[in-house]
Design an enzyme around this catalytic site. Structure first.
Site, PDB file in Angstrom:
ATOM      1  N   ASP A 208       0.825  -1.208   0.000  1.00 59.72           N
ATOM      2  CA  ASP A 208       0.000   0.000   0.000  1.00 59.72           C
ATOM      3  C   ASP A 208       0.862   1.262   0.000  1.00 59.72           C
ATOM      4  OD1 ASP A 208      -2.827   0.960   0.354  1.00 59.72           O
ATOM      5  OD2 ASP A 208      -1.952   1.898   2.129  1.00 59.72           O
ATOM      6  N   GLU A 269       1.944  -0.513  -4.943  1.00 54.07           N
ATOM      7  CA  GLU A 269       0.969   0.514  -5.321  1.00 54.07           C
ATOM      8  C   GLU A 269       1.717   1.837  -5.230  1.00 54.07           C
ATOM      9  OE1 GLU A 269      -3.087   2.839  -4.055  1.00 54.07           O
ATOM     10  OE2 GLU A 269      -1.509   2.383  -2.635  1.00 54.07           O
TER      11      GLU A 269
END
Ligand code: GLC
Length: 548
Positions: A208, A269
């Site tokens: 993330d 990401e």
């Protein structure tokens, strides 16, 4: 000669990965919230769909201040979703069917309920407990001004003050305090978390906001008054994002991943320019990085061609393959995006509850099918988002008092947020929750979900679900070579060959294009009169060329 496997020959290179948003997939215990046992119950469905791996968005204990991206404990399962034992069962069920499990790791921030942050609040300024996060004194008389002009991705300042007068940094919600990655303890903790899950059999990780971990925290803090997660410069010198130092973290992670057999995989990401994205994907680092270009692309042949070329070339340079994504839990579903008039501003459209522009569900359906068939024909790894295989559209009119995304509140109702793509899936046409649960779903499902129920699609050859299943079956059986060769085509049409006699024609907006000679393997809508109509993709095996 055998050599140690690395990211360069990983199973993930050409994998199709299916993203599950656990709280909205299947609820097996009747509380209206999806759970782990519910996912396990659908392993057969995922196997029949034909995906190689499942990526689970966060399932950790969480107050759900940001859909689970506010993690209380990285080594446990939210009791509302199940137990560690349930997760072990899911891993075993997936492995038994030859599928892998990828889990989300959230290393930029913990939740404010995490034991480290609680300890930081209980400790004095300057203490080792505070040094795991970014605590600073404020500016101005009495330190009443935040330490810098940095803003939160969800709106408002990126700093929140604590009772003793210090401020802490949170690039997202105040419930998501940022960790300080210049502190070695933080590195060791995440290495230990990654080892914990790898030892349990988790095959890979989705990282993330991978580009945010290292920050320039030298005093005075530099100015950056724009929305925090905005595209960053290509220089590696933004104060908050995509700094060159971040790569040392992933090099260390790779050393851990490569101790496993097969080596654990990872995907970053990182909302950074294409040229920088591939740095995260180097075999010495994570091995993959999300390429969000298709997800941001309009329905246009030239745009697609440019994106495909750039990303294949960049990936090759880094020693990885590209990834491809059309939908995920953060964006308007692609069946809706492509059904809206070109140039529609999605944020304003959501804010108007879907009224500011008229969605054409039929055009959206055709284009979504065609786009998916282009994506699945590309070399590299494709990421699917739960429900896209049903052709699901965005739910744009969730009653405002039911919205959960922190973006809605934190932006003072100027940004609607991402709940519209997170509504629990319709499995059947039955009340009260279309087979998702025996209770009402935690986010309200609209009546039109009945038209998209998996149960009604499963035996319908023309359905979206059948298209995905067929495309994934074919993709497995056709050559998985990693090259693509463009062939000439008129404006509005893309035509390319894959290795070993597999070709693709995608008619975006051009005139009807003659069906190429050969065997049609897949068509996203019926072909009649020998033409590929607009908004259609065809896979075909060209007629064998006579040999000299
Ligand atoms: C990522 C996630 C998003 C989350 C944010 C903060 O962008 O995809 O859902 O809100 O990180 O963790």
């Amino acid at each position: 000669m055998s050599s140690t496997p690395t990211a360069t020959d990983s199973w993930a290179r050409n994998a199709v990965v299916y993203q599950v948003y656990p709280r909205s997939f299947v609820d097996s215990d009747g509380d209206g919230l999806g759970n782990i046992a519910g996912i396990t119950a659908k392993v057969g469905y995922l196997h029949d769909l034909g995906v190689d791996a499942v990526w689970l968005s966060p399932f950790y204990p969480s107050a759900l201040a940001d859909g689970g991206y506010d993690v209380d404990d990285y080594r446990d399962v939210d009791p509302r979703l199940g137990t560690l034992g349930d997760l072990d069962d899911l891993i075993a069920a997936l492995h038994e069917r030859g599928m892998k499990l990828v889990v989300d790791i959230v290393p930029n921030h913990t939740s404010n309920r995490h034991r480290w942050f609680q300890a930081a609040l209980e400790s004095a300024p300057g203490s080792p407990e505070r040094a795991r996060y970014v605590f600073r004194d404020g500016l101005g008389p009495d330190g009443e001004q935040p330490p810098s002009d940095w803003v939160s991705h969800f709106g408002g300042p990126a700093w929140t003050r604590v009772p003793d007068g210090q401020w802490y940094l949170h690039l997202f919600a105040p419930e998501q305090p940022d960790l300080d990655w210049s502190n070695r303890e933080v590195h060791d903790e995440f290495l230990s978390v990654l080892k914990f899950w790898s030892d349990r059999g988790v095959d890979g990780y989705r990282i993330d906001v991978a580009h945010a971990l290292t920050k320039d925290l030298s005093e005075p803090l530099r100015s950056k008054p724009t929305v925090a997660n905005d595209a960053t410069p290509e220089t590696g010198d933004d104060p908050l994002f995509d700094r060159d130092e971040v790569h040392a973290i992933y090099e260390e992670w790779r050393q851990l991943f490569d101790q496993y057999d097969p080596p654990r995989t990872a995907v970053a990401e990182a909302w950074v320019p294409a040229s920088r994205r591939v740095l995260y994907a180097r075999p010495t680092e994570l091995g993959q990085a999300f390429n969000f270009d298709l997800l941001e692309a309009s329905w246009d042949a030239d745009t697609y061609q440019r994106i495909i070329d750039t990303n294949i070339a960049n990936a090759a340079e880094s020693g990885a393959t590209s990834t491809w994504v059309l939908s995920n839990h953060d964006v308007v579903r692609h069946a809706t995006r492509y059904g809206l008039p070109a140039g529609t501003d999605l944020e304003s459209w959501l804010l108007s509850d879907g009224k500011s522009a008229e969605e054409d569900p039929e055009i959206g359906r055709l284009r979504a099918r065609a786009a998916t068939a282009v994506m699945l024909a590309l070399p590299g790894s494709a990421y699917l988002y739960q429900g896209e295989e049903l052709g699901l559209r965005e739910v744009a009119d969730i009653p405002h008092d039911r919205l959960q995304d922190p973006m809605w509140l934190r932006s003072e109702h100027t940004r609607k947020g991402r709940d519209g793509c997170r509504v629990p899936l319709p499995w059947t046409t039955e009340a009260p929750a279309f087979g998702f649960s025996t209770a009402e779903a935690h986010l309200p499902q609209p009546a039109w979900f009945a038209d998209y129920a998996a149960s009604t699609q499963i035996d319908d050859q023309a359905s979206s679900l059948s298209l995905y299943r067929e495309a994934l079956r074919l993709r497995r059986s056709l050559s998985a070579g990693e090259t693509l060769t463009w062939q000439e085509a008129p404006a509005g049409v893309l035509r390319f060959d894959r290795t070993d006699g597999w070709s693709v024609v995608a008619n975006f907006s051009g005139d009807p294009f003659p069906v190429p000679a050969g065997e049609v393997l897949l068509a996203t809508q019926p072909l009649s009169d020998g033409v590929v109509p607009a908004n259609t993709t065809v896979w075909f095996a060209p007629e064998a060329q006579p040999r000299d």
